[in-house]
Structure formats: structure tokens, C-alpha cells
Design an enzyme around this catalytic site. Sequence first.
Site, PDB file in Angstrom:
ATOM      1  N   GLU A   1      -6.956  28.092   2.534  1.00  0.00           N
ATOM      2  CA  GLU A   1      -6.777  26.638   2.466  1.00  0.00           C
ATOM      3  C   GLU A   1      -8.071  25.910   2.117  1.00  0.00           C
ATOM      4  O   GLU A   1      -8.556  25.044   2.852  1.00  0.00           O
ATOM      5  CB  GLU A   1      -6.182  26.132   3.788  1.00  0.00           C
ATOM      6  CG  GLU A   1      -4.773  26.683   4.002  1.00  0.00           C
ATOM      7  CD  GLU A   1      -4.057  26.134   5.230  1.00  0.00           C
ATOM      8  OE1 GLU A   1      -4.741  25.626   6.135  1.00  0.00           O
ATOM      9  OE2 GLU A   1      -2.829  26.228   5.289  1.00  0.00           O
TER      10      GLU A   1
ATOM     11  N   GLU B   1       2.188  31.647   4.003  1.00  0.00           N
ATOM     12  CA  GLU B   1       2.366  31.031   5.320  1.00  0.00           C
ATOM     13  C   GLU B   1       3.551  30.082   5.276  1.00  0.00           C
ATOM     14  O   GLU B   1       3.665  29.265   4.351  1.00  0.00           O
ATOM     15  CB  GLU B   1       1.138  30.209   5.741  1.00  0.00           C
ATOM     16  CG  GLU B   1      -0.030  31.031   6.198  1.00  0.00           C
ATOM     17  CD  GLU B   1      -1.150  30.186   6.795  1.00  0.00           C
ATOM     18  OE1 GLU B   1      -0.852  29.180   7.476  1.00  0.00           O
ATOM     19  OE2 GLU B   1      -2.323  30.547   6.563  1.00  0.00           O
TER      20      GLU B   1
HETATM   21  C1  BG6 Z   1      -2.484  27.005   8.378  1.00  0.00           C
HETATM   22  C2  BG6 Z   1      -3.654  27.899   8.692  1.00  0.00           C
HETATM   23  O1  BG6 Z   1      -2.986  25.777   8.028  1.00  0.00           O
HETATM   24  O2  BG6 Z   1      -1.616  26.677   9.398  1.00  0.00           O
HETATM   25  C3  BG6 Z   1      -3.443  28.805   9.899  1.00  0.00           C
HETATM   26  O3  BG6 Z   1      -4.006  28.684   7.576  1.00  0.00           O
HETATM   27  C4  BG6 Z   1      -2.769  28.009  10.983  1.00  0.00           C
HETATM   28  O4  BG6 Z   1      -4.682  29.335  10.268  1.00  0.00           O
HETATM   29  C5  BG6 Z   1      -1.399  27.561  10.469  1.00  0.00           C
HETATM   30  O5  BG6 Z   1      -2.662  28.685  12.188  1.00  0.00           O
HETATM   31  C6  BG6 Z   1      -0.545  26.840  11.496  1.00  0.00           C
HETATM   32  O6  BG6 Z   1      -1.250  25.788  12.048  1.00  0.00           O
HETATM   33  P1  BG6 Z   1      -1.396  25.638  13.619  1.00  0.00           P
HETATM   34  O7  BG6 Z   1      -2.275  24.470  13.814  1.00  0.00           O
HETATM   35  O8  BG6 Z   1      -0.035  25.436  14.143  1.00  0.00           O
HETATM   36  O9  BG6 Z   1      -1.993  26.916  14.086  1.00  0.00           O
END
Ligand code: BG6
Length: 470
Positions: free
Chosen positions: A175, A368
Site C-alpha cells: 500500500e 487483500e
Molecule cells: C490493509 C493492510 O490496509 O488493511 C493490512 O495492508 C491491514 O496490513 C488491513 O491489516 C486491514 O486493516 P486493519 O486496520 O483492519 O488491520
Amino acid sequence: MSFKEGFLWGGAVAANQCEGAYNVDGKGLSTADVATAGSYTKARRYTDGIIEGEYYPSHEAIDFYHRYKEDIKLFSEMGFKCFRTSINWTRIFPNGDEQDPNEEGLKFYDNLFDECLKYGIEPVVTISHYEMPYGLVTKYGSWRDRKLVDFYLNYCKVIFNRYKDKVKYWMTFNEINVVALHPFIPAGIKFKEGENKMQVCYQAAHHQLIASAKAVKLGHEINKDFKIGCMILYPQSYAKTCNPDDVQLSNEFMDNTYYFSDVHARGYYSNKAKKFLERNNVKLKMEEGDEEILREGKVDFIGFSYYMTLVQSSDKNDQDEIKGNMLGGVKNPYLEASEWGWQIDAKGFRISLNNLYDRYQIPLFCVENGLGAVDKVEEDGSINDDYRIEYLRQHIKEMKKAVEIDGVDLMGYTPWGCIDLISAGTGEMKKRYGFIYVDKDNEGKGTLNRSKKKSFYWYKKVIETNGEEL
Ligand code: BG6
């Protein structure tokens, strides 16, 4: 069949959010190791080094460092074709500027990748995922200093050579576009009094983009079969109404992301990006040869995260704000939101896949996606996470349409946090994404035992039928 043979079904984690073991086997302190615990309402703090008495969730995390064999076995039971994780830079170069790597750290990833390969699981590796040597922050001011390009490249050279027969899929920075929003998280940037913050952020980002391009070139020289991608947070934005002002705002919002993915994929800064810098009094210091480096280091694929969509409104009286992944927007009345306020939008996933593919015409990899939710363990130990299954089912349906109907070239899909881990945004444990439950709470208490949620069996079926049975 909508998904091509060899479609990379799997799951994703990041080293700093699951490994723990923050100071063992020669590992140095990382930027993630100085992040305290926060919550939905309380932001995490990034302390100056470790402060006695503070709770730092990454120090133990879910102790994946010592339990990876058990966890990978569970991934293999689900039928994972790939597993996205990151290498903790500080296991390899504890301070970041050493010449020689730490053998114990290298050995750990040898073992980890071997364990994956034993089950036919392809490792997909992010080189720096929200973590870097803290020593580079204190000594050089992090990515604001061009020297970081060389340190990163040395790190890449070591891991590319070491794992060239074990890892084929790489991503350079997680990111990268978050640098302008939360400069410390992806780039270790802390501001000095009176600095032009935009200047610092975009100069640091330029160094990262140069480092990424050089890494792509180097990686291909070391193994021509490497597939090296970028990784962006993709926050699809909508205009609140058909008022052209809303549309313009929404487009400008997206430009902040395309700024980065354009350089990665096209190999140059667009005119619009240059104008944006000019307007904000940012003068990028480019060295001779930089343009060529960017041109020669175009990525093989676009890796991206997709969780939600956001809305932009030009109406000053219509600014009912919602929270999101690293950024917020205006509330969308057509969408429900998660317990953490992230708007759930499966159809937006198809729209995003199309927008990205239309723009770049190179393969995409959704690395993701998922729902952060509180899970309840029943008396008999079962966890009935139907809400998570529903979220993923709807998203996979839309992903299928993007591939089958729209012809998007998609390499794979790795839902986030396939095993419960520490939240990057809040540092909480109770914001869970996993198919596998980890017994640990927000205060760090628990047995760390693993157990299968209902979604574990559901996702296994999805993979088994290549996405046909949802
Ligand atoms: C993404 C990141 O932005 O979102 C992860 O690459 C992160 O590292 C994921 O864990 C989910 O976000 P959060 O804040 O719920 O952990």
C-alpha cells in the site's frame, strides 16, 4: 470455469502482524514494533523506541514465528494454492544499513517457504509490509534520504538470491499510496518542525518508487521467471450525486491513488501528477537517470487491497463522515457498514477490478479483501461466522463476474488475515478476519490456540470447486 487453471486461491498476512518474536534470533527493532495498541476510537501511537510499561501488540502477535508449521498445515487443509506473507526486513538487516545479512533471519524464511512448498503452496512475498528497520528512521530520517534506495536494494538482492528457487511472486511495498495519509506506517516518516509535509512525503515516495523500479529490474535479472508487482490500497470512490462537482471531486480523490500505480505500471509520472506536485509546492529532486529507471522497472502485475468504497460530496452540508481503511469519506446511504464503520460494497469490487484492468491492461492480483468482525466462541468451541462467509461470498460472486463477463485478467485472490492477527489500523486482536481463530484478546491474554471457524470449511469448498460452489 470462470477462474483460470492455476488461479491463486489463498490467504494473506503480514510478518509484523503475525510473527511476534520481535527480538529473537538477531532481529532488530522495526517501525511496527513501536506501535502501541489503539481501538476504534483511540488511534495507535508510534513511540520513540520502546517505552517501559507500554503494550506493543506486534511483540508477540500470534507467535506465528514459532507456530508456522501448525498454521501452514491448516492452510493446506483449506487447499490454499498460495500464501501471501511478508519478510520482516529487520530479521534480515536488523538496523537496515549493514552490509551482511543476519543468517538466522534468512534461515527462518527458508524454513517457512519450504514448509509452504511441501504442501504445494506458492509463497507470495511482500518485501516491505508496513514495517522497516527503526534504525533507518533514527539514523537517516527514513525514506526522505535517498540512501534508503541502496539499503532496500541490498536487502532485495539478498532475498532474491536466497529464495530465487522458492519464491516466484513478489510485491515491492505494501500500500505505497498510504504514505501521503499516514507517513509513518508505510515509510517511517516523522516530520520536523516547520517542514513542508507534502514535500517530505512525495520525495520519500519518489525514493520508494525508484527503489521499487530498481528491485523489479534486479529481480528479473536474478530470475527471469519472477513476477514482481506493486501493491496499492484501492479505495474506489463514487460521486455522491450526478452533480459534475461531485464527479470532479471523486475523480480527484482517485488521482491520489493513480499517482502511485501509474508510475509503477506505466513507468512515468503523468502530466496530472506533475501538475499536482506543482500546485502543492512540491519540487521532486530527481537524479539523472531516474526517468530511465522508472521506465525500466515497470511491474508485472498490480497487487491491490479492496475492502470498501468511499463517497465524495461537494455539498458542504452533506459531509456525514464515515471511517474507512486508512481514509474516510461521506456516508453512502445504499451500503451497510462493518462494526468498524467500513462500508461493505461487493459490487464495488467488480467496478474496481474493471477500472484497474481497463487502465493498465496488465494482470491484477487481489491480495487483500475481507471483513474485520468480532467473533463469538460458543460453549462447544464452535465459531459461526456467517457474516464473514456472506461478505466473502458476495465479493467472490462479483469477482467472478469481472473475470467471466468483463474479461479481467486476475491472477489470484488472497483474503486478508486468513488466520486472526493484529489489526494494522487499531492494533486490536478483536477485529478478526480469519478462517482460523486465535485465542488471544486485546490485552494480549489467551492461550494462542488455533481453532477452525465455520468459514474455514466454507472457503475450503470454494477453493476445491475453483469458485463454483459459493
Ligand atoms: C490493509 C493492510 O490496509 O488493511 C493490512 O495492508 C491491514 O496490513 C488491513 O491489516 C486491514 O486493516 P486493519 O486496520 O483492519 O488491520
